[in-house]
Design a protein around this motif. Structure first.
Motif, PDB file in Angstrom:
ATOM      1  N   SER A 146       2.469 -11.249  26.864  1.00 55.79           N
ATOM      2  CA  SER A 146       2.671 -11.179  25.411  1.00 55.79           C
ATOM      3  C   SER A 146       2.414 -12.535  24.766  1.00 55.79           C
ATOM      4  O   SER A 146       1.989 -12.608  23.606  1.00 55.79           O
ATOM      5  CB  SER A 146       4.088 -10.688  25.085  1.00 55.79           C
ATOM      6  OG  SER A 146       5.058 -11.616  25.505  1.00 55.79           O
ATOM      7  N   ARG A 147       2.681 -13.608  25.493  1.00 54.69           N
ATOM      8  CA  ARG A 147       2.382 -14.949  24.976  1.00 54.69           C
ATOM      9  C   ARG A 147       0.905 -15.264  25.078  1.00 54.69           C
ATOM     10  O   ARG A 147       0.332 -15.913  24.200  1.00 54.69           O
ATOM     11  CB  ARG A 147       3.174 -16.004  25.757  1.00 54.69           C
ATOM     12  CG  ARG A 147       4.684 -15.842  25.724  1.00 54.69           C
ATOM     13  CD  ARG A 147       5.359 -17.072  26.319  1.00 54.69           C
ATOM     14  NE  ARG A 147       4.908 -17.359  27.675  1.00 54.69           N
ATOM     15  CZ  ARG A 147       5.471 -16.859  28.770  1.00 54.69           C
ATOM     16  NH1 ARG A 147       6.510 -16.037  28.668  1.00 54.69           N
ATOM     17  NH2 ARG A 147       5.015 -17.193  29.973  1.00 54.69           N
ATOM     18  N   THR A 148       0.282 -14.819  26.166  1.00 49.84           N
ATOM     19  CA  THR A 148      -1.100 -15.188  26.445  1.00 49.84           C
ATOM     20  C   THR A 148      -2.102 -14.427  25.593  1.00 49.84           C
ATOM     21  O   THR A 148      -3.055 -15.007  25.050  1.00 49.84           O
ATOM     22  CB  THR A 148      -1.421 -14.939  27.938  1.00 49.84           C
ATOM     23  OG1 THR A 148      -0.484 -15.654  28.745  1.00 49.84           O
ATOM     24  CG2 THR A 148      -2.832 -15.386  28.279  1.00 49.84           C
ATOM     25  N   ILE A 149      -1.889 -13.097  25.461  1.00 54.71           N
ATOM     26  CA  ILE A 149      -2.882 -12.286  24.741  1.00 54.71           C
ATOM     27  C   ILE A 149      -2.264 -11.406  23.652  1.00 54.71           C
ATOM     28  O   ILE A 149      -2.990 -10.694  22.963  1.00 54.71           O
ATOM     29  CB  ILE A 149      -3.683 -11.400  25.713  1.00 54.71           C
ATOM     30  CG1 ILE A 149      -2.761 -10.404  26.441  1.00 54.71           C
ATOM     31  CG2 ILE A 149      -4.441 -12.256  26.717  1.00 54.71           C
ATOM     32  CD1 ILE A 149      -3.501  -9.409  27.327  1.00 54.71           C
ATOM     33  N   GLY A 150      -0.929 -11.443  23.513  1.00 51.13           N
ATOM     34  CA  GLY A 150      -0.261 -10.624  22.509  1.00 51.13           C
ATOM     35  C   GLY A 150       0.234 -11.427  21.338  1.00 51.13           C
ATOM     36  O   GLY A 150      -0.284 -12.512  21.029  1.00 51.13           O
ATOM     37  N   ASN A 151       1.288 -10.920  20.693  1.00 48.54           N
ATOM     38  CA  ASN A 151       1.825 -11.609  19.518  1.00 48.54           C
ATOM     39  C   ASN A 151       2.999 -12.510  19.848  1.00 48.54           C
ATOM     40  O   ASN A 151       3.636 -13.051  18.950  1.00 48.54           O
ATOM     41  CB  ASN A 151       2.239 -10.582  18.447  1.00 48.54           C
ATOM     42  CG  ASN A 151       3.330  -9.644  18.957  1.00 48.54           C
ATOM     43  OD1 ASN A 151       3.918  -9.850  20.024  1.00 48.54           O
ATOM     44  ND2 ASN A 151       3.619  -8.604  18.176  1.00 48.54           N
ATOM     45  N   GLY A 152       3.302 -12.668  21.141  1.00 56.76           N
ATOM     46  CA  GLY A 152       4.371 -13.559  21.566  1.00 56.76           C
ATOM     47  C   GLY A 152       5.734 -12.917  21.648  1.00 56.76           C
ATOM     48  O   GLY A 152       6.682 -13.527  22.118  1.00 56.76           O
ATOM     49  N   ASP A 153       5.852 -11.671  21.210  1.00 66.24           N
ATOM     50  CA  ASP A 153       7.139 -10.978  21.209  1.00 66.24           C
ATOM     51  C   ASP A 153       7.209 -10.051  22.417  1.00 66.24           C
ATOM     52  O   ASP A 153       6.669  -8.944  22.411  1.00 66.24           O
ATOM     53  CB  ASP A 153       7.292 -10.177  19.915  1.00 66.24           C
ATOM     54  CG  ASP A 153       8.632  -9.475  19.818  1.00 66.24           C
ATOM     55  OD1 ASP A 153       9.467  -9.617  20.743  1.00 66.24           O
ATOM     56  OD2 ASP A 153       8.857  -8.763  18.810  1.00 66.24           O
ATOM     57  N   ALA A 154       7.888 -10.507  23.472  1.00 68.11           N
ATOM     58  CA  ALA A 154       7.955  -9.732  24.716  1.00 68.11           C
ATOM     59  C   ALA A 154       8.722  -8.431  24.551  1.00 68.11           C
ATOM     60  O   ALA A 154       8.546  -7.500  25.344  1.00 68.11           O
ATOM     61  CB  ALA A 154       8.590 -10.575  25.823  1.00 68.11           C
ATOM     62  N   SER A 155       9.571  -8.325  23.523  1.00 70.40           N
ATOM     63  CA  SER A 155      10.337  -7.097  23.320  1.00 70.40           C
ATOM     64  C   SER A 155       9.429  -5.916  23.005  1.00 70.40           C
ATOM     65  O   SER A 155       9.779  -4.759  23.254  1.00 70.40           O
ATOM     66  CB  SER A 155      11.367  -7.274  22.208  1.00 70.40           C
ATOM     67  OG  SER A 155      10.740  -7.428  20.945  1.00 70.40           O
ATOM     68  N   THR A 156       8.230  -6.185  22.471  1.00 75.46           N
ATOM     69  CA  THR A 156       7.313  -5.096  22.139  1.00 75.46           C
ATOM     70  C   THR A 156       6.770  -4.409  23.392  1.00 75.46           C
ATOM     71  O   THR A 156       6.212  -3.309  23.302  1.00 75.46           O
ATOM     72  CB  THR A 156       6.128  -5.600  21.297  1.00 75.46           C
ATOM     73  OG1 THR A 156       5.379  -6.567  22.063  1.00 75.46           O
ATOM     74  CG2 THR A 156       6.613  -6.254  20.017  1.00 75.46           C
ATOM     75  N   LEU A 157       6.954  -5.039  24.548  1.00 74.04           N
ATOM     76  CA  LEU A 157       6.461  -4.445  25.789  1.00 74.04           C
ATOM     77  C   LEU A 157       7.265  -3.214  26.184  1.00 74.04           C
ATOM     78  O   LEU A 157       6.870  -2.480  27.086  1.00 74.04           O
ATOM     79  CB  LEU A 157       6.500  -5.473  26.922  1.00 74.04           C
ATOM     80  CG  LEU A 157       5.578  -6.687  26.742  1.00 74.04           C
ATOM     81  CD1 LEU A 157       5.754  -7.662  27.889  1.00 74.04           C
ATOM     82  CD2 LEU A 157       4.115  -6.255  26.620  1.00 74.04           C
ATOM     83  N   PHE A 158       8.394  -2.970  25.513  1.00 76.17           N
ATOM     84  CA  PHE A 158       9.151  -1.744  25.754  1.00 76.17           C
ATOM     85  C   PHE A 158       8.668  -0.597  24.862  1.00 76.17           C
ATOM     86  O   PHE A 158       9.116   0.530  25.020  1.00 76.17           O
ATOM     87  CB  PHE A 158      10.646  -1.975  25.519  1.00 76.17           C
ATOM     88  CG  PHE A 158      11.288  -2.817  26.593  1.00 76.17           C
ATOM     89  CD1 PHE A 158      11.289  -2.401  27.909  1.00 76.17           C
ATOM     90  CD2 PHE A 158      11.894  -4.014  26.273  1.00 76.17           C
ATOM     91  CE1 PHE A 158      11.893  -3.169  28.904  1.00 76.17           C
ATOM     92  CE2 PHE A 158      12.498  -4.790  27.260  1.00 76.17           C
ATOM     93  CZ  PHE A 158      12.489  -4.363  28.580  1.00 76.17           C
ATOM     94  N   HIS A 159       7.772  -0.900  23.926  1.00 74.69           N
ATOM     95  CA  HIS A 159       7.214   0.155  23.093  1.00 74.69           C
ATOM     96  C   HIS A 159       6.173   0.905  23.913  1.00 74.69           C
ATOM     97  O   HIS A 159       5.305   0.286  24.541  1.00 74.69           O
ATOM     98  CB  HIS A 159       6.580  -0.446  21.838  1.00 74.69           C
ATOM     99  CG  HIS A 159       6.103   0.567  20.856  1.00 74.69           C
ATOM    100  ND1 HIS A 159       4.877   1.187  20.974  1.00 74.69           N
ATOM    101  CD2 HIS A 159       6.680   1.086  19.742  1.00 74.69           C
ATOM    102  CE1 HIS A 159       4.720   2.038  19.976  1.00 74.69           C
ATOM    103  NE2 HIS A 159       5.792   2.001  19.213  1.00 74.69           N
ATOM    104  N   MET A 160       6.247   2.212  23.929  1.00 72.34           N
ATOM    105  CA  MET A 160       5.404   3.001  24.815  1.00 72.34           C
ATOM    106  C   MET A 160       3.918   2.690  24.641  1.00 72.34           C
ATOM    107  O   MET A 160       3.229   2.340  25.604  1.00 72.34           O
ATOM    108  CB  MET A 160       5.626   4.500  24.596  1.00 72.34           C
ATOM    109  CG  MET A 160       4.766   5.373  25.500  1.00 72.34           C
ATOM    110  SD  MET A 160       4.813   7.123  25.066  1.00 72.34           S
ATOM    111  CE  MET A 160       3.965   7.123  23.488  1.00 72.34           C
TER     112      MET A 160
END
Length: 234
Positions: A146-160
């Motif tokens: 999430s930091r490397t290629i996402g928006n930095g918010d690791a909590s979004t990784l629980f979104h399906m």
């Protein structure tokens, strides 16, 4: 060589029977085998390509290329629903999950049943699963992504939808890194590159899902076999 054509190289009937006999494949329904993807330096061009592939805004939406693709995924979803009912008893939730798996897999040029098999082994279909290494969600994504290629918010990784998109993009990336070698790509995904147990379990699980309804599955997965998708190579 297509992703689908790699399966026989790594999982013959003898190995599958051995997995069932030892209970490893059955156990994967209840026990996550999540490992830990290793954070590696990415070239700027690769990071940009992966970032564009996952998106940085709202959770991804399913926008099928055409009506034929939508119908293919609808048939595949219907073929898989009965077996997943115990794990996801709510029909709407189950349908949305399977449709998302099909859509994101095809978007990344992967077989939907491969992605479903990976989810089964990695998280046992648990949306909020967390591994000992901190990997999250259905496809057990490490927070560093999430930091490397996402928006930095690791909590979004629980979104399906977000989790499944990340997982498919990352697996596609590893397949590119391994020049189409599924065995090595799965090992890299799990953080166990070069060891056989995890790739064998995923390919065995995927084969079971693919055989649930062979005709419907072939219709849905056939187009994935001819896609030349690469996020990280020209």
């Amino acid at each position: 060589m297509s992703v689908g054509s790699l399966f026989p190289l790594f999982m013959n009937s003898v190995v599958r029977r051995a997995l069932w006999a030892t209970g490893l494949l059955a156990a994967s329904w209840s026990t996550a085998w999540a490992g830990a993807q290793i954070e590696e330096p990415l070239a700027d061009s690769v990071r940009s390509a992966l970032s564009a592939a996952v998106g940085r805004g709202e959770p991804p939406k399913l926008v099928f290329a055409d009506e034929a693709q939508r119908q293919q995924c609808a048939r595949w979803t219907q073929a898989q629903e009965a077996r997943l009912r115990k794990r996801k008893p709510e029909e709407l939730v189950r349908h949305e999950f399977l449709n998302t798996v099909c859509y994101e897999a095809k978007r990344a040029g992967l077989e939907p049943s491969l992605v479903l098999g990976l989810i089964q082994v990695e998280s046992g279909f648990r949306k909020h699963a967390i591994s000992h290494a901190g990997a999250r969600g259905y496809m057990q994504i490490m927070p560093f992504w999430s930091r490397t290629i996402g928006n930095g918010d690791a909590s979004t990784l629980f979104h399906m939808q977000t989790n499944i998109r990340f997982g498919c993009v990352i697996l596609r990336h590893y397949l590119d890194r391994e020049k189409g070698n599924l065995f090595m790509a799965l090992g890299r995904y799990n953080g166990s590159r070069g060891r056989a147990e995890y790739p064998n379990m995923v390919t065995a699980a995927a084969r079971v899902w693919r055989n649930q309804d062979a005709a419907a599955t072939r219709l849905a997965e056939g187009s994935a076999n001819v896609q030349k998708v690469s996020y990280t190579q020209p």
